[in-house]
Design a protein around this motif. Sequence first.
Motif, PDB file in Angstrom:
ATOM      1  N   LYS A 139      27.597  46.323  36.503  1.00 21.40           N
ATOM      2  CA  LYS A 139      28.604  45.338  36.891  1.00 21.40           C
ATOM      3  C   LYS A 139      27.977  44.336  37.829  1.00 21.40           C
ATOM      4  O   LYS A 139      27.382  44.739  38.827  1.00 21.40           O
ATOM      5  CB  LYS A 139      29.753  46.014  37.644  1.00 21.40           C
ATOM      6  N   ARG A 190      53.925  37.959  43.883  1.00 14.25           N
ATOM      7  CA  ARG A 190      53.812  38.669  42.611  1.00 14.25           C
ATOM      8  C   ARG A 190      53.691  37.697  41.448  1.00 14.25           C
ATOM      9  O   ARG A 190      52.896  37.898  40.528  1.00 14.25           O
ATOM     10  CB  ARG A 190      55.051  39.544  42.435  1.00 14.25           C
ATOM     11  N   GLU A 232      50.296  36.145  41.493  1.00 15.76           N
ATOM     12  CA  GLU A 232      49.337  37.132  41.015  1.00 15.76           C
ATOM     13  C   GLU A 232      49.329  37.175  39.489  1.00 15.76           C
ATOM     14  O   GLU A 232      48.274  37.141  38.859  1.00 15.76           O
ATOM     15  CB  GLU A 232      49.743  38.502  41.576  1.00 15.76           C
ATOM     16  N   GLU A 261      45.985  35.942  37.323  1.00 18.20           N
ATOM     17  CA  GLU A 261      45.188  37.054  36.816  1.00 18.20           C
ATOM     18  C   GLU A 261      44.467  36.701  35.513  1.00 18.20           C
ATOM     19  O   GLU A 261      43.264  36.907  35.404  1.00 18.20           O
ATOM     20  CB  GLU A 261      46.075  38.283  36.615  1.00 18.20           C
ATOM     21  N   ASN A 269      41.779  36.457  41.819  1.00 23.88           N
ATOM     22  CA  ASN A 269      42.499  37.410  42.649  1.00 23.88           C
ATOM     23  C   ASN A 269      43.133  36.692  43.812  1.00 23.88           C
ATOM     24  O   ASN A 269      42.823  35.540  44.095  1.00 23.88           O
ATOM     25  CB  ASN A 269      41.557  38.475  43.209  1.00 23.88           C
ATOM     26  N   SER A 275      48.497  44.253  41.869  1.00 24.44           N
ATOM     27  CA  SER A 275      49.534  45.040  41.202  1.00 24.44           C
ATOM     28  C   SER A 275      49.060  45.467  39.821  1.00 24.44           C
ATOM     29  O   SER A 275      48.429  44.691  39.110  1.00 24.44           O
ATOM     30  CB  SER A 275      50.815  44.222  41.053  1.00 24.44           C
ATOM     31  N   ASP A 280      51.237  47.009  37.422  1.00 17.25           N
ATOM     32  CA  ASP A 280      52.294  47.141  36.416  1.00 17.25           C
ATOM     33  C   ASP A 280      52.356  48.529  35.813  1.00 17.25           C
ATOM     34  O   ASP A 280      52.711  48.671  34.630  1.00 17.25           O
ATOM     35  CB  ASP A 280      52.081  46.147  35.268  1.00 17.25           C
ATOM     36  N   LYS A 322      44.739  48.760  33.589  1.00 17.26           N
ATOM     37  CA  LYS A 322      44.661  47.643  34.520  1.00 17.26           C
ATOM     38  C   LYS A 322      44.233  48.153  35.891  1.00 17.26           C
ATOM     39  O   LYS A 322      43.459  47.502  36.593  1.00 17.26           O
ATOM     40  CB  LYS A 322      46.028  46.957  34.602  1.00 17.26           C
ATOM     41  N   ARG A 336      40.535  48.555  35.874  1.00 18.04           N
ATOM     42  CA  ARG A 336      39.910  47.233  35.940  1.00 18.04           C
ATOM     43  C   ARG A 336      39.928  46.690  37.350  1.00 18.04           C
ATOM     44  O   ARG A 336      38.920  46.220  37.870  1.00 18.04           O
ATOM     45  CB  ARG A 336      40.666  46.269  35.018  1.00 18.04           C
ATOM     46  N   LEU A 337      41.112  46.762  37.955  1.00 22.71           N
ATOM     47  CA  LEU A 337      41.252  46.216  39.297  1.00 22.71           C
ATOM     48  C   LEU A 337      40.394  46.970  40.293  1.00 22.71           C
ATOM     49  O   LEU A 337      39.775  46.383  41.166  1.00 22.71           O
ATOM     50  CB  LEU A 337      42.723  46.262  39.723  1.00 22.71           C
TER      51      LEU A 337
END
Lengths: 364, 364
Positions: free
Chosen positions: A74, A107, A110, A114, A119, B124, B126, B131, B134-135
Amino acid sequence: MTTFVDLNVLGHYYCKLNLAIMSEKRLSLMDIAKSLNLSKTLVSMVVNNQGDEKGIAKKTQLLVWEKVKELNYKPNLMARGLRLGRSNTIGLIVSDISNPFYAKIARHIEKLIEPLGYNIIICSTDENHEKESRLKNLLKDRMVDGLIISTSQKDCKEFIELLDTKFPFVLIDRVMADIKPNSVYVDNFKGAFDAVTHLMNQGYVNIAAFAVSPIYVSTIKDRIEGYLQALRLNGLDHDKKFLKEIPFNDVKNSVKKELTQLLQEHDRIDALFAVNNNIAIACLDCLNEMRVKIPDDLAFVCFDDLEVFKFSQPSITAVAQPMEEIAKNAVDILMNVINSKESEPTTKQVVLQTTLNIRRSTVK
Amino acid sequence: MTTFVDLNVLGHYYCKLNLAIMSEKRLSLMDIAKSLNLSKTLVSMVVNNQGDEKGIAKKTQLLVWEKVKELNYKPNLMARGLRLGRSNTIGLIVSDISNPFYAKIARHIEKLIEPLGYNIIICSTDENHEKESRLKNLLKDRMVDGLIISTSQKDCKEFIELLDTKFPFVLIDRVMADIKPNSVYVDNFKGAFDAVTHLMNQGYVNIAAFAVSPIYVSTIKDRIEGYLQALRLNGLDHDKKFLKEIPFNDVKNSVKKELTQLLQEHDRIDALFAVNNNIAIACLDCLNEMRVKIPDDLAFVCFDDLEVFKFSQPSITAVAQPMEEIAKNAVDILMNVINSKESEPTTKQVVLQTTLNIRRSTVK
DNA sequence: GTGAAAGCGCTAACAG
DNA sequence: CTGTTAGCGCTTTCAC
């Protein structure tokens, strides 16, 4: 000689790789380049999907990708950020992120950024303009690519500076007199005006208002203006006698004190306008304790609609703000600024409309 | 020769400085070092308050500070981060930051880490475990120094990996079976058990529960267990007949459908347990539309206390979580891990207790 | 007391 | 097609 050096390098590499595996030290471009006997450059290009563009052999690209997957490489986003001069992060500065209004906006923002690979770093200022300056600078030092701010500043000095440096930002919710940077906000004056006018149409006459300090904040100021103007137009100018100012950091106690006192001194007060959701909650709590019946003893309306207002008993009339729209416009504008190469000093002010949700708390 | 080179360098410098002033390009250590004819090293030391420690002449230190102030130099935190291998940022991963529960926790965390020089990046998920992965990786790639996570993962694979890499993190709110990393959470079983037991003590018998999927999430699972266990202990085992599962992403509609149906089919249902604040709001909204009277037609209790529950009509009985305590413990633990040099593999599980706030909605 | 130089991990200009 | 090199801005040996 060459052989020796190569061995040395390889030895070093294997040692590093081993270490990497053992202590899970992060892999770098170098690691995967070395393990394939390729250059960092090449790997970097492939990893950034510039393989075709830069004409790198399909076969090589595959090799790289395989190794990347295998070693689970990464890229270090901090290194990339430093090199590129951007972080793919935007900062959101508000007075208090636990306020449902800002939490929802956060929110939405975000969600919108995304998919763009961004971020969000969120900071609360506690309505403290010095803290806001500090945070603004901190975020800039962290190389956020842009800022979305609901400001608590009194004057526009800071923003003039920010404009001068051409740093991408957009004001939301609250704006400043005198300057017109990119901004998205609602017509607070009209929202409040409509709410109070509605009260008067319902026959309420002695309407008190609870504001929150600092009242130089544009939203609050405009809402108060709307309230006063509505009264004036109806010849009901009780001259701020029924207007109370609650300090931001002591809403609960202060509301209790002021509200109790107000209702004791002026028993003819028949309606209340709360200037935001915090104040509204505190007022409702207090009214409940005082066993004041809404709307029979007192009508109630507030700025900011909360989910619960729809079905609480009685349901509460409220001015709703289009939070998603605010977020959407702010993000659109900000991304435009960030991506526009240079110049283009066109600024944009988006003013959105509020909705008055009329419910039981204001209907006799 | 030397003269030429010096001039050249100086020329370059002035050019750069000029540019810096004109286009507000960021100053670097180099800029201020050059302008004082000192080295970067020196300036760096002074700026990091290592002047005395490294024995740098007071006079020189003053000189540096003056220049720093004059030119308003700010270190580039990204460069520093890259060099130091840390960012003074921590990541917070939750399912939805606009949920008041998480918003409040975020705010508390923010308050706690601010004096330590840390910022918070909030994401967030969800309720999507991919996800979340990933985050998590994204934040690691951004070199956050630690992670506070309310996880939506089904299995503990990801966390075993994270533990292996010794990356500092602490789980809050939700935990995983099988592994015991650092974590802070409440006794969800007992909270729910107490709430439902309270209902039965009040004479309610046919108690329905509305859960939210994914129900493998520990909080939800434990709360359901608490609900079922309370029923069983009272010989009221209606065998999950009255237990409904609402999908996370369609709470509103789904609650409406299920609740309407449930009450139609089983008119003897006399109480409702909502498993979190989202579900509670949706239920209350729906009950209001159906003109169901609380507590006369139906008693109501929920997990998560909202400010409005205290004074709504009727006031709502709820299980309150100690949000500040959760944040405090999480930050304490995380900071300990971050600052503990190596080793120290002691993990800590903090279990906090909930409070049942008994109000009108459950009192006949 | 002070400075030169290496290097964190990455990308981009330029060679070959 | 691929590699070398030069930084982004900072801290940190190590040398003078």
